[in-house]
Write a protein that holds these residues in place. Structure first.
Motif, PDB file in Angstrom:
ATOM      1  N   ILE A 104       3.508  13.506  -5.976  1.00 20.14           N
ATOM      2  CA  ILE A 104       3.999  14.415  -4.940  1.00 20.14           C
ATOM      3  C   ILE A 104       3.222  14.243  -3.644  1.00 20.14           C
ATOM      4  N   PHE A 105       1.898  14.162  -3.754  1.00 15.98           N
ATOM      5  CA  PHE A 105       1.050  14.071  -2.572  1.00 15.98           C
ATOM      6  C   PHE A 105      -0.010  12.996  -2.834  1.00 15.98           C
ATOM      7  N   PRO A 106       0.281  11.739  -2.487  1.00 23.22           N
ATOM      8  CA  PRO A 106      -0.638  10.646  -2.804  1.00 23.22           C
ATOM      9  C   PRO A 106      -1.922  10.718  -1.978  1.00 23.22           C
ATOM     10  N   ALA A 107      -2.991  10.201  -2.532  1.00 22.65           N
ATOM     11  CA  ALA A 107      -4.281  10.155  -1.850  1.00 22.65           C
ATOM     12  C   ALA A 107      -4.273   9.049  -0.793  1.00 22.65           C
ATOM     13  N   PRO A 108      -5.205   9.107   0.165  1.00 24.66           N
ATOM     14  CA  PRO A 108      -5.230   8.081   1.221  1.00 24.66           C
ATOM     15  C   PRO A 108      -5.351   6.661   0.686  1.00 24.66           C
ATOM     16  N   TRP A 109      -6.170   6.472  -0.366  1.00 22.36           N
ATOM     17  CA  TRP A 109      -6.347   5.112  -0.906  1.00 22.36           C
ATOM     18  C   TRP A 109      -5.070   4.598  -1.568  1.00 22.36           C
ATOM     19  N   SER A 110      -4.258   5.508  -2.120  1.00 18.74           N
ATOM     20  CA  SER A 110      -2.980   5.083  -2.706  1.00 18.74           C
ATOM     21  C   SER A 110      -2.014   4.649  -1.609  1.00 18.74           C
ATOM     22  N   VAL A 111      -2.025   5.374  -0.496  1.00 17.15           N
ATOM     23  CA  VAL A 111      -1.168   5.014   0.634  1.00 17.15           C
ATOM     24  C   VAL A 111      -1.591   3.674   1.213  1.00 17.15           C
ATOM     25  N   TRP A 112      -2.901   3.455   1.305  1.00 20.97           N
ATOM     26  CA  TRP A 112      -3.394   2.175   1.806  1.00 20.97           C
ATOM     27  C   TRP A 112      -2.986   1.025   0.883  1.00 20.97           C
ATOM     28  N   SER A 113      -3.084   1.244  -0.408  1.00 19.91           N
ATOM     29  CA  SER A 113      -2.688   0.211  -1.376  1.00 19.91           C
ATOM     30  C   SER A 113      -1.203  -0.110  -1.245  1.00 19.91           C
ATOM     31  N   ALA A 114      -0.385   0.926  -1.039  1.00 16.59           N
ATOM     32  CA  ALA A 114       1.050   0.702  -0.866  1.00 16.59           C
ATOM     33  C   ALA A 114       1.326  -0.083   0.416  1.00 16.59           C
ATOM     34  N   THR A 115       0.564   0.199   1.472  1.00 14.44           N
ATOM     35  CA  THR A 115       0.725  -0.535   2.731  1.00 14.44           C
ATOM     36  C   THR A 115       0.385  -2.011   2.545  1.00 14.44           C
ATOM     37  N   VAL A 116      -0.729  -2.269   1.875  1.00 11.69           N
ATOM     38  CA  VAL A 116      -1.135  -3.657   1.618  1.00 11.69           C
ATOM     39  C   VAL A 116      -0.094  -4.369   0.755  1.00 11.69           C
ATOM     40  N   GLU A 117       0.444  -3.658  -0.229  1.00  6.73           N
ATOM     41  CA  GLU A 117       1.461  -4.242  -1.102  1.00  6.73           C
ATOM     42  C   GLU A 117       2.701  -4.652  -0.310  1.00  6.73           C
ATOM     43  N   MET A 118       3.177  -3.753   0.571  1.00  2.13           N
ATOM     44  CA  MET A 118       4.362  -4.065   1.369  1.00  2.13           C
ATOM     45  C   MET A 118       4.087  -5.196   2.349  1.00  2.13           C
ATOM     46  N   TRP A 119       2.853  -5.260   2.856  1.00  2.00           N
ATOM     47  CA  TRP A 119       2.500  -6.332   3.791  1.00  2.00           C
ATOM     48  C   TRP A 119       2.455  -7.680   3.081  1.00  2.00           C
ATOM     49  N   ASN A 136       4.016  -8.648   0.336  1.00  2.00           N
ATOM     50  CA  ASN A 136       5.320  -9.180  -0.081  1.00  2.00           C
ATOM     51  C   ASN A 136       6.271  -9.416   1.094  1.00  2.00           C
ATOM     52  N   GLY A 137       5.813  -9.120   2.319  1.00  2.00           N
ATOM     53  CA  GLY A 137       6.570  -9.466   3.514  1.00  2.00           C
ATOM     54  C   GLY A 137       7.594  -8.454   3.972  1.00  2.00           C
ATOM     55  N   THR A 138       7.845  -7.412   3.192  1.00  5.90           N
ATOM     56  CA  THR A 138       8.875  -6.445   3.590  1.00  5.90           C
ATOM     57  C   THR A 138       8.453  -5.634   4.816  1.00  5.90           C
ATOM     58  N   LEU A 139       7.172  -5.338   4.935  1.00  5.11           N
ATOM     59  CA  LEU A 139       6.716  -4.512   6.054  1.00  5.11           C
ATOM     60  C   LEU A 139       6.910  -5.218   7.389  1.00  5.11           C
ATOM     61  N   GLN A 140       6.561  -6.507   7.447  1.00  8.61           N
ATOM     62  CA  GLN A 140       6.746  -7.243   8.700  1.00  8.61           C
ATOM     63  C   GLN A 140       8.218  -7.325   9.083  1.00  8.61           C
ATOM     64  N   THR A 141       9.068  -7.589   8.088  1.00  8.76           N
ATOM     65  CA  THR A 141      10.504  -7.681   8.365  1.00  8.76           C
ATOM     66  C   THR A 141      11.067  -6.353   8.855  1.00  8.76           C
ATOM     67  N   ASP A 142      10.687  -5.273   8.184  1.00  7.76           N
ATOM     68  CA  ASP A 142      11.196  -3.963   8.572  1.00  7.76           C
ATOM     69  C   ASP A 142      10.701  -3.554   9.953  1.00  7.76           C
ATOM     70  N   LEU A 143       9.443  -3.846  10.252  1.00  8.50           N
ATOM     71  CA  LEU A 143       8.898  -3.516  11.573  1.00  8.50           C
ATOM     72  C   LEU A 143       9.642  -4.276  12.670  1.00  8.50           C
ATOM     73  N   ALA A 144       9.872  -5.552  12.448  1.00  5.64           N
ATOM     74  CA  ALA A 144      10.574  -6.361  13.450  1.00  5.64           C
ATOM     75  C   ALA A 144      11.993  -5.832  13.677  1.00  5.64           C
ATOM     76  N   LYS A 145      12.690  -5.499  12.588  1.00  3.33           N
ATOM     77  CA  LYS A 145      14.060  -4.988  12.702  1.00  3.33           C
ATOM     78  C   LYS A 145      14.082  -3.647  13.438  1.00  3.33           C
ATOM     79  N   SER A 146      13.207  -2.733  13.040  1.00  7.07           N
ATOM     80  CA  SER A 146      13.205  -1.400  13.631  1.00  7.07           C
ATOM     81  C   SER A 146      12.800  -1.435  15.101  1.00  7.07           C
ATOM     82  N   LEU A 147      11.777  -2.219  15.425  1.00  6.36           N
ATOM     83  CA  LEU A 147      11.349  -2.320  16.822  1.00  6.36           C
ATOM     84  C   LEU A 147      12.436  -2.942  17.690  1.00  6.36           C
ATOM     85  N   GLY A 148      13.123  -3.941  17.140  1.00  6.64           N
ATOM     86  CA  GLY A 148      14.219  -4.543  17.894  1.00  6.64           C
ATOM     87  C   GLY A 148      15.341  -3.554  18.157  1.00  6.64           C
ATOM     88  N   ARG A 149      15.716  -2.796  17.145  1.00  3.16           N
ATOM     89  CA  ARG A 149      16.781  -1.800  17.318  1.00  3.16           C
ATOM     90  C   ARG A 149      16.362  -0.710  18.295  1.00  3.16           C
TER      91      ARG A 149
END
Length: 277
Positions: A60-75, A77-90
């Motif tokens: 329900i309410f993840p700790a900061p280190w869990s959020v950081w781990s999820a960020t690193v995971e998305m980075w 596997n490449g999904t974070l860069q792709t999503d950022l590029a798409k969203s910033l472009g739009r």
């Protein structure tokens, strides 16, 4: 023989007059940056304490280190860069279209009575309609491609920028206009040197607000009919109950909006320098 004043502060004696302004400016920037950092550190500390205490379930309410781990995971596997590029472009394309149309139409409705009479009631009717309510209409008109996202973002930005531009143009002090006309200024010169500078602070205020609303409406547009972007990834994280990813994406969205706001604010301070204290 000259007598040296030993009571003088040696650090002052070594400070060059050319360096002193830079040191003073650096101190000001340091003070400005320090307060937000203190605030963020305070919130992060409370967040970490709550996460470590186990009072709230991690799902329900993840700790900061869990959020950081999820960020690193998305980075990784490449999904974070792709999503950022798409969203910033739009967001960039939608903001550019909306801000340009908003300023142009605001200049007209603010100074041309006929245009104001014909369009203002209709535009004021559109203002209370939220961007998310237009998503089904945008998909019906433009499909699930990029056009529907551009439309939703530009619609929201347009109305905000138009309103602020119109307000600034309409309420230029009459004394400014009388003074320019008494000096024999032509209509075009009066517009460029009196009306536009007087309305510029309102225009940039609308543009600055439009930046924040561009990201807000972008998420609304990407929640439906998208296969990439921050909003789409938030929806996907909700379906898989990945609150750590949801928190990560929300924080990234907030950082993007804050950075964009700082850039627009800095540009506004440079261009509308006469409004600075």
């Amino acid at each position: 023989m000259a007598v040296t004043d030993m009571s003088e502060d040696p650090t002052k004696a070594r400070t060059s007059p050319r360096i002193a302004p830079f040191l003073s400016q650096g101190a000001k920037w340091g003070a400005k940056a320090g307060l937000p950092l203190i605030s963020f550190a305070f919130i992060l500390g409370i967040w970490a304490l709550v996460g470590a205490s186990g009072m709230v379930k991690e799902a329900i309410f993840p700790a900061p280190w869990s959020v950081w781990s999820a960020t690193v995971e998305m980075w990784q596997n490449g999904t974070l860069q792709t999503d950022l590029a798409k969203s910033l472009g739009r967001a960039g394309v939608g903001f550019g279209i909306g801000a340009t149309l908003g300023v142009a139409l605001g200049l007209l409705t603010g100074r041309v009575a006929l245009v104001r009479t014909l369009l203002n009631p209709f535009l004021n009717l559109l203002r209370p309609i939220p961007a998310i309510a237009l998503v089904p209409v945008a998909i019906g008109w433009f499909g699930i491609g990029e056009g529907s996202k551009y439309f939703v973002v530009s619609y929201t930005v347009f109305l905000t920028v138009w309103f602020n531009t119109h307000h600034g143009m309409e309420y230029v002090p009459e004394t400014y206009l009388r003074a320019s006309r008494s000096l024999g200024a032509s209509r075009m010169r009066e517009f460029l040197t009196v009306v536009l500078p007087a309305a510029a602070p309102h225009i940039f205020a609308g543009i600055r607000l439009g930046v924040a609303l561009a990201f807000l409406s972008l998420v609304a547009a990407e929640l439906s009919g998208a296969s990439s972007g921050i909003g789409f990834r938030l929806q996907e994280a909700r379906q898989y109950v990945r609150t750590d990813r949801m928190f990560s994406l929300l924080i990234i969205l907030g950082i993007l909006g804050a950075v964009a706001d700082l850039v627009v604010h800095a540009i506004g301070k440079k261009l509308v320098h006469w409004e600075q204290g």
